[in-house]
Design a protein around this motif. Sequence first.
Motif, PDB file in Angstrom:
ATOM      1  N   MET A  48     -13.534  -1.676  -6.076  1.00 53.10           N
ATOM      2  CA  MET A  48     -13.328  -3.000  -5.501  1.00 53.10           C
ATOM      3  C   MET A  48     -11.895  -3.484  -5.746  1.00 53.10           C
ATOM      4  SD  MET A  48     -16.245  -3.906  -4.149  1.00 53.10           S
ATOM      5  CE  MET A  48     -17.917  -3.289  -4.171  1.00 53.10           C
ATOM      6  N   TYR A  49     -11.367  -3.167  -6.926  1.00 51.01           N
ATOM      7  CA  TYR A  49     -10.005  -3.587  -7.263  1.00 51.01           C
ATOM      8  C   TYR A  49      -8.988  -2.896  -6.355  1.00 51.01           C
ATOM      9  CZ  TYR A  49      -6.193  -5.257 -10.211  1.00 51.01           C
ATOM     10  OH  TYR A  49      -5.073  -5.898 -10.676  1.00 51.01           O
ATOM     11  N   THR A  50      -9.212  -1.604  -6.154  1.00 51.41           N
ATOM     12  CA  THR A  50      -8.347  -0.855  -5.241  1.00 51.41           C
ATOM     13  C   THR A  50      -8.432  -1.411  -3.827  1.00 51.41           C
ATOM     14  OG1 THR A  50      -8.565   1.170  -6.550  1.00 51.41           O
ATOM     15  CG2 THR A  50      -7.942   1.434  -4.242  1.00 51.41           C
ATOM     16  N   ALA A  51      -9.654  -1.627  -3.353  1.00 55.17           N
ATOM     17  CA  ALA A  51      -9.852  -2.115  -1.992  1.00 55.17           C
ATOM     18  C   ALA A  51      -9.261  -3.504  -1.790  1.00 55.17           C
ATOM     19  CB  ALA A  51     -11.343  -2.128  -1.650  1.00 55.17           C
ATOM     20  N   ALA A  52      -9.298  -4.341  -2.840  1.00 54.54           N
ATOM     21  CA  ALA A  52      -8.734  -5.688  -2.717  1.00 54.54           C
ATOM     22  C   ALA A  52      -7.237  -5.619  -2.438  1.00 54.54           C
ATOM     23  CB  ALA A  52      -8.999  -6.485  -3.986  1.00 54.54           C
ATOM     24  N   GLN A  53      -6.542  -4.693  -3.087  1.00 51.35           N
ATOM     25  CA  GLN A  53      -5.115  -4.550  -2.849  1.00 51.35           C
ATOM     26  C   GLN A  53      -4.837  -4.044  -1.431  1.00 51.35           C
ATOM     27  OE1 GLN A  53      -3.147  -2.860  -6.691  1.00 51.35           O
ATOM     28  NE2 GLN A  53      -5.345  -2.459  -6.901  1.00 51.35           N
ATOM     29  N   ILE A  54      -5.687  -3.147  -0.961  1.00 53.67           N
ATOM     30  CA  ILE A  54      -5.563  -2.666   0.414  1.00 53.67           C
ATOM     31  C   ILE A  54      -5.828  -3.797   1.404  1.00 53.67           C
ATOM     32  CG2 ILE A  54      -6.540  -1.097   2.127  1.00 53.67           C
ATOM     33  CD1 ILE A  54      -7.168   0.849  -0.171  1.00 53.67           C
ATOM     34  N   ALA A  55      -6.862  -4.600   1.114  1.00 50.67           N
ATOM     35  CA  ALA A  55      -7.221  -5.704   2.007  1.00 50.67           C
ATOM     36  C   ALA A  55      -6.110  -6.744   2.091  1.00 50.67           C
ATOM     37  CB  ALA A  55      -8.525  -6.348   1.537  1.00 50.67           C
ATOM     38  N   LEU A 107       0.797  -1.222   0.000  1.00 50.57           N
ATOM     39  CA  LEU A 107       0.000   0.000   0.000  1.00 50.57           C
ATOM     40  C   LEU A 107       0.834   1.279   0.000  1.00 50.57           C
ATOM     41  CD1 LEU A 107      -2.714   1.463   0.166  1.00 50.57           C
ATOM     42  CD2 LEU A 107      -2.742   0.998   2.638  1.00 50.57           C
ATOM     43  N   PRO A 108       1.877   1.409   0.807  1.00 51.08           N
ATOM     44  CA  PRO A 108       2.644   2.652   0.785  1.00 51.08           C
ATOM     45  C   PRO A 108       3.258   2.969  -0.584  1.00 51.08           C
ATOM     46  CG  PRO A 108       3.132   1.426   2.778  1.00 51.08           C
ATOM     47  CD  PRO A 108       2.331   0.516   1.903  1.00 51.08           C
ATOM     48  N   SER A 109       3.613   1.946  -1.345  1.00 51.70           N
ATOM     49  CA  SER A 109       4.207   2.170  -2.668  1.00 51.70           C
ATOM     50  C   SER A 109       3.165   2.466  -3.730  1.00 51.70           C
ATOM     51  CB  SER A 109       5.032   0.943  -3.083  1.00 51.70           C
ATOM     52  OG  SER A 109       6.132   0.768  -2.212  1.00 51.70           O
ATOM     53  N   GLY A 110       1.900   2.173  -3.451  1.00 50.11           N
ATOM     54  CA  GLY A 110       0.836   2.467  -4.392  1.00 50.11           C
ATOM     55  C   GLY A 110       0.030   1.244  -4.763  1.00 50.11           C
ATOM     56  N   VAL A 111      -1.184   1.484  -5.253  1.00 48.92           N
ATOM     57  CA  VAL A 111      -2.053   0.406  -5.721  1.00 48.92           C
ATOM     58  C   VAL A 111      -2.461   0.709  -7.156  1.00 48.92           C
ATOM     59  CG1 VAL A 111      -2.902  -0.119  -3.414  1.00 48.92           C
ATOM     60  CG2 VAL A 111      -4.158   1.493  -4.818  1.00 48.92           C
ATOM     61  N   TYR A 112      -2.767  -0.328  -7.898  1.00 51.93           N
ATOM     62  CA  TYR A 112      -3.082  -0.186  -9.312  1.00 51.93           C
ATOM     63  C   TYR A 112      -4.556   0.128  -9.533  1.00 51.93           C
ATOM     64  CZ  TYR A 112       1.510  -1.995 -10.502  1.00 51.93           C
ATOM     65  OH  TYR A 112       2.873  -2.159 -10.630  1.00 51.93           O
ATOM     66  N   TRP A 113      -4.804   0.982 -10.517  1.00 55.52           N
ATOM     67  CA  TRP A 113      -6.158   1.298 -10.950  1.00 55.52           C
ATOM     68  C   TRP A 113      -6.746   0.079 -11.640  1.00 55.52           C
ATOM     69  CZ3 TRP A 113      -8.700   1.311 -15.603  1.00 55.52           C
ATOM     70  CH2 TRP A 113      -9.891   2.039 -15.685  1.00 55.52           C
ATOM     71  N   GLY A 114      -8.052  -0.168 -11.410  1.00 60.44           N
ATOM     72  CA  GLY A 114      -8.666  -1.317 -12.050  1.00 60.44           C
ATOM     73  C   GLY A 114     -10.105  -1.092 -12.438  1.00 60.44           C
ATOM     74  N   SER A 115     -10.497   0.144 -12.720  1.00 57.20           N
ATOM     75  CA  SER A 115     -11.822   0.542 -13.207  1.00 57.20           C
ATOM     76  C   SER A 115     -12.922   0.460 -12.157  1.00 57.20           C
ATOM     77  CB  SER A 115     -12.243  -0.270 -14.448  1.00 57.20           C
ATOM     78  OG  SER A 115     -12.790  -1.534 -14.107  1.00 57.20           O
ATOM     79  N   THR A 116     -12.677  -0.182 -11.042  1.00 52.89           N
ATOM     80  CA  THR A 116     -13.659  -0.278  -9.967  1.00 52.89           C
ATOM     81  C   THR A 116     -12.960  -0.116  -8.622  1.00 52.89           C
ATOM     82  OG1 THR A 116     -15.155  -1.798  -8.806  1.00 52.89           O
ATOM     83  CG2 THR A 116     -13.450  -2.796 -10.153  1.00 52.89           C
TER      84      THR A 116
END
Length: 261
Positions: free
Chosen positions: A157-164, A146-155
């Motif tokens: 949910m995709y962002t939150a999955a990487q955070i989770a 998370l500190p390095s960044g998360v990838y965009w995925g049009s929803t």
Amino acid sequence: MRPIASIKSRYRYGTLKRFEKTLAGRRLSKFKDIHQGKRCFFIGNGPSLRVEDLNILDEHKEITFGFNRIYNIFDNTSWRPDYYVSQDYKMLLGCQKAVSDLSLPIKFIPVDLEWEYNIRIKNKTPFKMLWMPKDNLAPAGFSNDLPSGVYWGSTCMYTAAQIAVYMGFKEIYFIGVDHHFQISQNNKGEIVVDNTVKDYFCDKYNEDKENLYVPNTETSTLAYIEMKNGCEKHGVKVYNATRGGKLEVFERVDFDKLFKI
């Protein structure tokens, strides 16, 4: 380029390039594995979302993620999400004050929305969004840092999955993710209309829809496939407990059977 604009541009570029070393980036490290081995629920905003189900999640003290204009259901339930995520600048431009005024513990918002669109959200937890190339429909990657960044995925949910994944969850359950809209578009840019369905759990959710993106379920399906693959690579299982809907990427489970009801 004017000198002040040039200085601001260099500052923003430098901040994003080394975001994990900034104060905001370092603060994100506190989320590492804080929910190790637990499960969480992603609350979609589709018409199948029920207040009764949110109340069950609240009663069982389940950890939940809410998105975008989920606050439109708050008057009907004492449930509140533990984590809020929003990344769509068009959507946020239409409800900036409402989101800013939300009294929620954590509001994840991309750091550059304030710079690019003057979207100012009070008490936000900023993160770095790794934007997808415009000519690529599938997400460009799946991050577990998370500190390095998360990838965009049009929803969201995709962002939150990487955070989770970063938080250490081992199971993610969807509810209210109908994946079906009255007006949508496909990857050819064609508009698809189905007047038999509603877009969201309440009509006022997208009263400003003429200013919003037309959802593309073909693109988001690709994101969900990448989400499934990315989560499984990190030992995280995703289930769909939505009541109905058209999302079939994830294994279906019965929401009621997850609890002793």
